[in-house]
Scaffold this active site. Sequence first.
Site, PDB file in Angstrom:
ATOM      1  CG  ASP A  44     -14.644  11.145  15.297  1.00 28.34           C
ATOM      2  OD1 ASP A  44     -13.614  11.863  15.260  1.00 28.34           O
ATOM      3  OD2 ASP A  44     -15.740  11.562  15.734  1.00 28.34           O
ATOM      4  N   GLY A 129     -20.129  22.367  27.159  1.00 28.85           N
ATOM      5  CA  GLY A 129     -18.693  22.650  27.165  1.00 28.85           C
ATOM      6  C   GLY A 129     -17.911  21.676  28.021  1.00 28.85           C
ATOM      7  CB  ALA A 130     -18.811  19.081  30.249  1.00 23.88           C
ATOM      8  CB  SER A 134     -24.241  19.614  25.251  1.00 26.82           C
ATOM      9  OG  SER A 134     -23.210  20.495  24.859  1.00 26.82           O
ATOM     10  CB  SER A 135     -22.831  20.054  19.920  1.00 24.17           C
ATOM     11  OG  SER A 135     -22.055  20.934  20.650  1.00 24.17           O
ATOM     12  CD  GLU A 167     -20.945  19.978  16.097  1.00 21.96           C
ATOM     13  OE1 GLU A 167     -21.920  19.280  16.431  1.00 21.96           O
ATOM     14  OE2 GLU A 167     -20.013  20.256  16.864  1.00 21.96           O
ATOM     15  CG  ASP A 179     -19.437  13.621  19.575  1.00 20.36           C
ATOM     16  OD1 ASP A 179     -18.777  12.623  19.908  1.00 20.36           O
ATOM     17  OD2 ASP A 179     -19.003  14.783  19.645  1.00 20.36           O
ATOM     18  CE1 TYR A 228     -12.707  17.430  17.291  1.00 20.78           C
ATOM     19  CE2 TYR A 228     -13.219  18.366  15.149  1.00 20.78           C
ATOM     20  CZ  TYR A 228     -13.243  17.308  16.022  1.00 20.78           C
ATOM     21  OH  TYR A 228     -13.795  16.103  15.628  1.00 20.78           O
TER      22      TYR A 228
HETATM   23  C1  GLA Z   1     -15.536  15.910  19.485  1.00 17.50           C
HETATM   24  C2  GLA Z   1     -16.051  15.630  18.071  1.00 17.50           C
HETATM   25  C3  GLA Z   1     -15.967  14.139  17.753  1.00 17.50           C
HETATM   26  C4  GLA Z   1     -14.569  13.578  18.049  1.00 17.50           C
HETATM   27  C5  GLA Z   1     -14.103  14.000  19.438  1.00 17.50           C
HETATM   28  C6  GLA Z   1     -12.680  13.607  19.705  1.00 17.50           C
HETATM   29  O1  GLA Z   1     -16.390  15.325  20.419  1.00 17.50           O
HETATM   30  O2  GLA Z   1     -17.387  16.048  17.929  1.00 17.50           O
HETATM   31  O3  GLA Z   1     -16.312  13.911  16.408  1.00 17.50           O
HETATM   32  O4  GLA Z   1     -13.660  13.949  17.065  1.00 17.50           O
HETATM   33  O5  GLA Z   1     -14.217  15.398  19.638  1.00 17.50           O
HETATM   34  O6  GLA Z   1     -12.552  12.229  19.721  1.00 17.50           O
END
Ligand code: GLA
Length: 395
Positions: A44, A129-130, A134-135, A167, A179, A228
């Site tokens: 993304d 955290g799964a 959730s965020s 975020e 997300d 990340y």
């Molecule tokens: C997290 C990030 C998303 C995406 C995924 C990996 O969920 O919030 O934007 O990058 O990781 O695909």
Amino acid sequence: MLPTAPVSEVTVESLTRRFRRDFGSDPRVFRAPGRVNLIGEHTDYNDGFVMPAAIGFDTWVAAGARPDRSLLVHSDQFHEDAELSLDALAGPPRKHWSDFVRGVAAVLEASGQRLSGANLIIEGQVPMGAGLSSSASLEVATAIALLAISGSSVPSVELAKICQRAEHEYVGTRCGIMDQFIAVFGRSGHALKLDCRSLGYETFAIPSGVRLVITNSMVRHDLAAGEYNLRRDDCEAGVNILRQSMPEVSALRDVTVADLEKHRSTLPEVVYRRCRHVITENVRVLSAGDALRSGDLAHFGRLMNESHRSLRDDYEVSCQELDLLVEIASACDGVYGSRMTGGGFGGCTISLVPSDGVERFQDNIKDKYQSATGIIPDIYICSAAQGAGAWEKKV
Ligand code: GLA
């Protein structure tokens, strides 16, 4: 057996009761779902393609306006209150759950909204955290609650972007748009194939006869921990180098596998592998859309398996427990495909399982995972759910 009320009604009733007790008035109640990503991981933020579905776990927010500029927030999950002032929201991430609320309110105000003060009770039911987002569900539920009680609204795409920005700036994860977008746009019974550059999307009905089975490795991941953002840096490094010979490239979305191979020697080995994951994953998402359109679940499943290998070997965001879950799932009779889902480093896998094999699948996974790791995994059999909204009592 007595009929039991759906979770949503029980939640709304108990939230309403507590809100009345704590604040002496009736709240309005809002919800936003978590998500599972079927395929298209770490694409993304490279302007690529993803295919998530919203799931039936929500963050709920009960909200009422206040006459001043304060936000009084109670988090059920953390058993904690926070008090914020709408006039003093700025500041770096504090590594506290209230950063999400502070961030959303701050970005809404920065985008020209004049928010009313609010009393909020937040009940998060998306496992934390799964890797089930959730965020984003907390951000989106908070945003629609704050807007509604302020008598305002923003277009849906803006809403997703505002939450993403919250975020980035207030939590410190430079996430993509997936997300927040699916939390807003999720459609019951469907997955969305989203083009993260144009934000155009196509919906695909989840075929009858298969279930989306999410298995929680119970290993917690923490995206803000830095890995990340490091993956994002690797991708940006790749784009900067490739742009020297291909000036038209503005994101990895613009690079083909052939381009990458041609310029391989210009890239550091790790950066090459990161780019290879993203570029091949985009191709897989497009093929996955074709496979769903033609009902070819076997092909869809193979693409999921390939996606996992690429995330494990090239992008290096899997972990032993996720690899083990995928291995066990792939050895189960009839399972179409399985892969880690979400940011990685722990969290969940998603498996595409024929409906009549779900029970066997669960027993198998529980047994084998527990005997290898000593951990009992949570397993969720999911249906694709509807995106965020205000709760309306059905009569
Ligand atoms: C997290 C990030 C998303 C995406 C995924 C990996 O969920 O919030 O934007 O990058 O990781 O695909």
